[in-house]
Each structure stands twice: as structure tokens, then as C-alpha cells.
Write a protein that holds these residues in place. Structure first.
Motif, PDB file in Angstrom:
ATOM      1  N   PRO A  91       0.801  -1.229   0.000  1.00 39.04           N
ATOM      2  CA  PRO A  91       0.000   0.000   0.000  1.00 39.04           C
ATOM      3  C   PRO A  91       0.834   1.280   0.000  1.00 39.04           C
ATOM      4  O   PRO A  91       0.353   2.326  -0.416  1.00 39.04           O
ATOM      5  CB  PRO A  91      -0.812  -0.106   1.295  1.00 39.04           C
ATOM      6  N   ASP A  92       2.101   1.208   0.419  1.00 39.67           N
ATOM      7  CA  ASP A  92       2.908   2.424   0.513  1.00 39.67           C
ATOM      8  C   ASP A  92       3.640   2.779  -0.774  1.00 39.67           C
ATOM      9  O   ASP A  92       3.943   3.938  -1.012  1.00 39.67           O
ATOM     10  CB  ASP A  92       3.908   2.312   1.672  1.00 39.67           C
ATOM     11  N   CYS A  93       3.962   1.792  -1.610  1.00 36.69           N
ATOM     12  CA  CYS A  93       4.700   2.094  -2.851  1.00 36.69           C
ATOM     13  C   CYS A  93       3.910   1.718  -4.099  1.00 36.69           C
ATOM     14  O   CYS A  93       4.418   1.835  -5.207  1.00 36.69           O
ATOM     15  CB  CYS A  93       6.057   1.398  -2.854  1.00 36.69           C
ATOM     16  N   SER A  94       2.695   1.233  -3.925  1.00 38.03           N
ATOM     17  CA  SER A  94       1.833   0.809  -5.039  1.00 38.03           C
ATOM     18  C   SER A  94       2.476  -0.284  -5.891  1.00 38.03           C
ATOM     19  O   SER A  94       2.206  -0.388  -7.081  1.00 38.03           O
ATOM     20  CB  SER A  94       1.444   2.004  -5.911  1.00 38.03           C
ATOM     21  N   GLY A  95       3.368  -1.056  -5.297  1.00 38.84           N
ATOM     22  CA  GLY A  95       3.932  -2.216  -5.964  1.00 38.84           C
ATOM     23  C   GLY A  95       5.224  -2.004  -6.718  1.00 38.84           C
ATOM     24  O   GLY A  95       5.779  -2.954  -7.252  1.00 38.84           O
TER      25      GLY A  95
END
Length: 178
Positions: A134-138
Motif C-alpha cells: 500500500p505504501d509504494c503501489s507495488g
């Protein structure tokens, strides 16, 4: 006393920082200039997923524990059942062979009693089954929700409180001089 990373706010012991306990000397210099720390790979890697792009807090994955990447190792020479050039994860008695190792990020190797061993972060073969971080969008890149200037200032303040050095010199080294 702790000093905070100017990028990710990770706390580091100031004594260990100065005396080679927590970081290599070149890493400590970069840290003291406000460039980041080994935890965030100097502002380049997401600290939630360690750069793997996947994250599941309670994962049953036996290899990466939901991070999408795992620290693998490869011996330079064959010893027992461990073959030179093959990649492995885990420790005895739970060593697993990684059939198709995709290196995400190389790390330093180390000397073992059986010779030199290379280390690297490998993509988990089951990574696509884990939810996107959720913090780097993958994408595994470092991002912060805090204002970077505030983080840099808080890090400098923590160092001035932990150090006997002139506060002006600390601010100057970090590029924050008034």
C-alpha cells in the motif's frame, strides 16, 4: 541516544553510528549528510515491503513472509548438498533452493567456513500471489507521506541533541545551514 534518518525517520544509535557498530564508515558519512540510511537504502527503497512491491502483514509464505522478496545466498564452491552458483534461502535445517532466482538487488557477500558466499535480494517465486504494497503501489520505490523538509529538520535536531559537535556544523554538513 538515537539519531533519526532524514529520509525514513528510522532511529539509529549515535554511538554505534560513529564507532562502526551499526553502519559501515561510508554509510555513516552518508547518513550524517542526511542522504538516508541502510534501512531505506538511502531514500531509494520502500521500507514497508523492503523494495519487493508486495506486502502482507500475516503471510503464510514460507520464503518471503509476504514481502515479495527474500535474502538469498549462493556459495562460490560446492559443499555437501549446496551447489556452487545455485541460490538458496533460509538457514539449516530449513534451507530451500530457489529454482529460478531473479535478483532484485545485490548485497555484500560474506566469508563462511566453507568459502565465499554471495548474497542478493531475490524476487519470491510466489510474489504475484501477495497483495500489492500500500505504501509504494507495488513498484518498491521509497515514498514518504511526511514533508521531506520536516524529516530533514527532525533528523538534524536529533543529531544536535545526541552530539557534542557544534550544531551549526551539523546543519551545514546536512545542507540546512540558515
Amino acid at each position: 541516544m538515537d539519531v533519526y534518518c532524514a529520509k525514513c525517520a528510522e532511529p539509529w544509535d549515535y554511538y554505534g553510528l560513529l564507532h562502526g557498530g551499526d553502519m559501515e564508515p561510508d554509510e555513516a558519512q552518508r547518513f550524517r549528510r542526511g542522504e538516508g540510511c541502510p534501512c531505506c537504502h538511502f531514500g531509494t527503497t520502500c521500507t514497508t515491503c523492503a523494495g519487493g512491491g508486495r506486502y502482507e502483514e500475516r503471510s503464510s509464505c514460507r520464503l518471503c513472509f509476504g514481502k515479495g522478496i527474500m535474502l538469498g545466498w549462493s556459495p562460490d564452491r560446492s559443499v555437501g548438498r549446496l551447489q556452487a552458483g545455485h541460490w538458496y534461502v533460509g538457514y539449516e535445517p530449513n534451507v530451500h533452493t530457489v529454482a529460478h532466482a531473479e535478483i532484485v538487488r545485490p548485497e555484500r557477500g560474506f566469508e563462511s567456513r566453507d568459502g565465499h558466499v554471495r548474497q542478493a535480494w531475490l524476487r519470491c517465486p510466489d510474489a504475484d500471489e501477495h497483495p500489492v504494497c500500500p505504501d509504494c503501489s507495488g513498484d518498491g520505490r521509497f515514498r514518504t507521506t511526511k514533508d521531506p523538509e520536516d524529516l530533514a529538520f527532525e533528523a538534524a535536531v536529533s543529531e544536535t541533541e545526541a552530539s557534542d559537535e557544534d550544531p551549526y556544523l551539523i546543519l551545514k554538513r546536512r545542507g540546512l545551514e540558515p
